[in-house]
Scaffold this motif. Structure first.
Motif, mmCIF file in Angstrom:
data_model
loop_
_atom_site.group_PDB
_atom_site.id
_atom_site.type_symbol
_atom_site.label_atom_id
_atom_site.label_comp_id
_atom_site.label_asym_id
_atom_site.label_seq_id
_atom_site.Cartn_x
_atom_site.Cartn_y
_atom_site.Cartn_z
ATOM 1 N N PHE A 65 0.856 -1.178 0.000
ATOM 2 C CA PHE A 65 0.000 0.000 0.000
ATOM 3 C C PHE A 65 0.901 1.241 0.000
ATOM 4 O O PHE A 65 1.783 1.379 0.844
ATOM 5 C CB PHE A 65 -0.919 -0.014 1.220
ATOM 6 N N TYR A 66 0.652 2.104 -0.970
ATOM 7 C CA TYR A 66 1.522 3.251 -1.199
ATOM 8 C C TYR A 66 0.895 4.532 -0.638
ATOM 9 O O TYR A 66 -0.319 4.648 -0.476
ATOM 10 C CB TYR A 66 1.779 3.428 -2.693
ATOM 11 N N ALA A 67 1.790 5.494 -0.353
ATOM 12 C CA ALA A 67 1.372 6.839 0.042
ATOM 13 C C ALA A 67 1.456 7.738 -1.173
ATOM 14 O O ALA A 67 2.459 7.739 -1.899
ATOM 15 C CB ALA A 67 2.262 7.361 1.164
ATOM 16 N N TYR A 68 0.405 8.509 -1.397
ATOM 17 C CA TYR A 68 0.334 9.408 -2.550
ATOM 18 C C TYR A 68 0.132 10.835 -2.054
ATOM 19 O O TYR A 68 -0.635 11.084 -1.103
ATOM 20 C CB TYR A 68 -0.826 9.042 -3.472
ATOM 21 N N VAL A 69 0.820 11.771 -2.709
ATOM 22 C CA VAL A 69 0.597 13.193 -2.461
ATOM 23 C C VAL A 69 -0.383 13.676 -3.515
ATOM 24 O O VAL A 69 -0.092 13.636 -4.716
ATOM 25 C CB VAL A 69 1.913 13.985 -2.517
ATOM 26 N N VAL A 70 -1.536 14.132 -3.042
ATOM 27 C CA VAL A 70 -2.644 14.469 -3.941
ATOM 28 C C VAL A 70 -2.883 15.973 -3.895
ATOM 29 O O VAL A 70 -3.183 16.533 -2.830
ATOM 30 C CB VAL A 70 -3.930 13.726 -3.524
ATOM 31 N N PRO A 71 -2.760 16.677 -5.023
ATOM 32 C CA PRO A 71 -3.021 18.118 -5.027
ATOM 33 C C PRO A 71 -4.525 18.395 -4.967
ATOM 34 O O PRO A 71 -5.362 17.498 -5.146
ATOM 35 C CB PRO A 71 -2.418 18.581 -6.357
ATOM 36 N N LYS A 72 -4.854 19.646 -4.732
ATOM 37 C CA LYS A 72 -6.261 20.032 -4.695
ATOM 38 C C LYS A 72 -6.905 19.788 -6.066
ATOM 39 O O LYS A 72 -6.292 20.022 -7.096
ATOM 40 C CB LYS A 72 -6.388 21.511 -4.322
ATOM 41 N N GLY A 73 -8.122 19.324 -6.008
ATOM 42 C CA GLY A 73 -8.838 19.055 -7.247
ATOM 43 C C GLY A 73 -8.719 17.627 -7.721
ATOM 44 O O GLY A 73 -9.424 17.231 -8.656
ATOM 45 N N SER A 74 -7.809 16.850 -7.140
ATOM 46 C CA SER A 74 -7.636 15.448 -7.520
ATOM 47 C C SER A 74 -8.018 14.550 -6.351
ATOM 48 O O SER A 74 -8.165 15.006 -5.213
ATOM 49 C CB SER A 74 -6.193 15.159 -7.956
ATOM 50 N N SER A 75 -8.129 13.261 -6.622
ATOM 51 C CA SER A 75 -8.468 12.311 -5.566
ATOM 52 C C SER A 75 -8.025 10.919 -5.991
ATOM 53 O O SER A 75 -7.849 10.637 -7.179
ATOM 54 C CB SER A 75 -9.978 12.320 -5.296
ATOM 55 N N VAL A 76 -7.842 10.084 -4.991
ATOM 56 C CA VAL A 76 -7.508 8.682 -5.209
ATOM 57 C C VAL A 76 -8.715 7.867 -4.768
ATOM 58 O O VAL A 76 -9.124 7.947 -3.597
ATOM 59 C CB VAL A 76 -6.253 8.291 -4.420
ATOM 60 N N SER A 77 -9.283 7.093 -5.685
ATOM 61 C CA SER A 77 -10.503 6.345 -5.396
ATOM 62 C C SER A 77 -10.337 4.897 -5.802
ATOM 63 O O SER A 77 -9.683 4.590 -6.820
ATOM 64 C CB SER A 77 -11.710 6.954 -6.134
ATOM 65 N N GLU A 78 -10.931 4.013 -5.025
ATOM 66 C CA GLU A 78 -10.870 2.590 -5.344
ATOM 67 C C GLU A 78 -11.554 2.315 -6.684
ATOM 68 O O GLU A 78 -12.604 2.869 -6.999
ATOM 69 C CB GLU A 78 -11.563 1.781 -4.244
ATOM 70 N N GLY A 79 -10.892 1.462 -7.490
ATOM 71 C CA GLY A 79 -11.465 1.082 -8.777
ATOM 72 C C GLY A 79 -11.239 2.080 -9.895
ATOM 73 O O GLY A 79 -11.731 1.872 -11.004
ATOM 74 N N LYS A 80 -10.500 3.170 -9.600
ATOM 75 C CA LYS A 80 -10.233 4.171 -10.621
ATOM 76 C C LYS A 80 -8.720 4.335 -10.795
ATOM 77 O O LYS A 80 -7.960 4.141 -9.851
ATOM 78 C CB LYS A 80 -10.865 5.512 -10.255
ATOM 79 N N PRO A 81 -8.277 4.699 -12.006
ATOM 80 C CA PRO A 81 -6.830 4.899 -12.226
ATOM 81 C C PRO A 81 -6.292 6.046 -11.376
ATOM 82 O O PRO A 81 -7.016 6.982 -11.027
ATOM 83 C CB PRO A 81 -6.742 5.232 -13.718
ATOM 84 N N ILE A 82 -5.021 5.968 -11.032
ATOM 85 C CA ILE A 82 -4.381 7.046 -10.283
ATOM 86 C C ILE A 82 -4.209 8.244 -11.213
ATOM 87 O O ILE A 82 -3.623 8.126 -12.301
ATOM 88 C CB ILE A 82 -3.011 6.602 -9.745
ATOM 89 N N PRO A 83 -4.713 9.445 -10.864
ATOM 90 C CA PRO A 83 -4.548 10.618 -11.725
ATOM 91 C C PRO A 83 -3.078 10.940 -11.969
ATOM 92 O O PRO A 83 -2.201 10.635 -11.160
ATOM 93 C CB PRO A 83 -5.257 11.730 -10.942
ATOM 94 N N ASP A 84 -2.802 11.590 -13.090
ATOM 95 C CA ASP A 84 -1.416 11.904 -13.472
ATOM 96 C C ASP A 84 -0.761 12.898 -12.523
ATOM 97 O O ASP A 84 0.471 12.874 -12.355
ATOM 98 C CB ASP A 84 -1.383 12.454 -14.901
ATOM 99 N N ASP A 85 -1.539 13.793 -11.915
ATOM 100 C CA ASP A 85 -0.928 14.803 -11.046
ATOM 101 C C ASP A 85 -0.734 14.291 -9.614
ATOM 102 O O ASP A 85 -0.254 15.025 -8.748
ATOM 103 C CB ASP A 85 -1.771 16.081 -11.030
ATOM 104 N N VAL A 86 -1.083 13.053 -9.359
ATOM 105 C CA VAL A 86 -0.864 12.452 -8.046
ATOM 106 C C VAL A 86 0.506 11.789 -8.036
ATOM 107 O O VAL A 86 0.886 11.085 -8.966
ATOM 108 C CB VAL A 86 -1.974 11.424 -7.737
#
Length: 266
Positions: A65-86
């Protein structure tokens, strides 16, 4: 949500910003960092504690399980690809503490990103588990100078003061409303009592002004007491008369003549 163990301002900032990112049915688990603000390149260490029922502990085997730094406007959600800005920055370690309780720890180098407020998210890759019964997230503040960090800390402190003052103001307003209600009730009671006093004074004045005379139709003494009194007076008169009348003495002439003869013979 765990209480901050560092600066008090961290708790204030976390209390303002985390609810938007760590909401969930169980309130969410907060990844706590040891500092309030970080410069790019500094090492951040975070930890959190979770409780996973035994029936769900198989999810722990679906890591890493990884730690991600997520900028405002983005999110990490189960079942969805990791956004490019994360940005993936580290890997969580999981250690059982007792029973169904586990400690999660992560250590990572703060990436060179614009100074801003970021969210720390947890997920595997591909992202199928973003939390264990509750979402796991944290707060990361990135600054580029120590002065910027100090100003942000001061701003957060002032925000906390403003929040506290507003809370005290709302409390004072509620107390003022309660006091006003009690004052209005007391004023109504005072008005009612004043009316009662005026009515009593008027009744007293009317009673004092009315002439007092006996009722002609009513005898001074009731009938039966009068009869009893007359009988007692009559009986008393008889007794007095018997005690005061002098007895009448009737002389016997024969006895007197005999007495006189006896005297002559002597």
């Amino acid at each position: 949500m765990r209480a901050a163990r560092g600066l008090a301002i961290a708790a204030v900032v976390a209390g303002v910003l985390i609810p938007a990112t760590a909401a969930g049915a169980d309130g969410g688990a907060y990844v706590e960092l040891q500092r309030t603000h970080y410069l790019p390149g500094q090492t951040a260490v975070g930890e959190t504690y979770i409780s996973v029922p035994r029936t769900d502990q198989d999810q722990l085997d679906r890591g890493p399980f990884y730690a991600y730094v997520v900028p405002k406007g983005s999110s990490v959600s189960e079942g969805k690809p990791i956004p490019d800005d994360v940005i993936r920055v580290g890997t969580f370690s999981i250690e059982r503490t007792k029973g169904t309780s586990f400690e999660l720890r992560v250590s990572f180098t703060v990436p060179d990103v614009p100074g801003d407020e970021y969210t720390i998210a947890l997920c595997n890759d591909p992202c199928t588990v973003a939390g264990f019964r509750e979402p796991i997230s944290g707060f990361l503040s990135v600054v580029h100078t120590a002065r910027e960090g100090a100003l942000l800390t001061e701003r957060s402190r002032l925000k906390g003061q403003i929040y506290g003052l507003r809370r005290d103001l709302r409390k004072a307003e509620r107390e003022k409303t309660d006091i006003q209600i009690r004052l209005d009730a007391a004023e109504m009671e005072r008005s009612r009592l004043t009316g009662d006093i005026v009515a009593l004074r008027s009744a007293l004045a009317a009673a004092n002004a009315r002439p007092t005379r006996p009722d002609a139709s009513r005898p001074i003494i009731e009938t039966w007491p009068a009869v009893l009194l007359a009988v007692l007076m009559f009986a008393a008169a008889i007794v007095i008369r018997r005690r005061t009348v002098v007895p009448i003495v009737v002389r016997d002439p024969i006895k007197e003549l005999v007495a006189d003869a006896d005297v002559a013979e002597r």
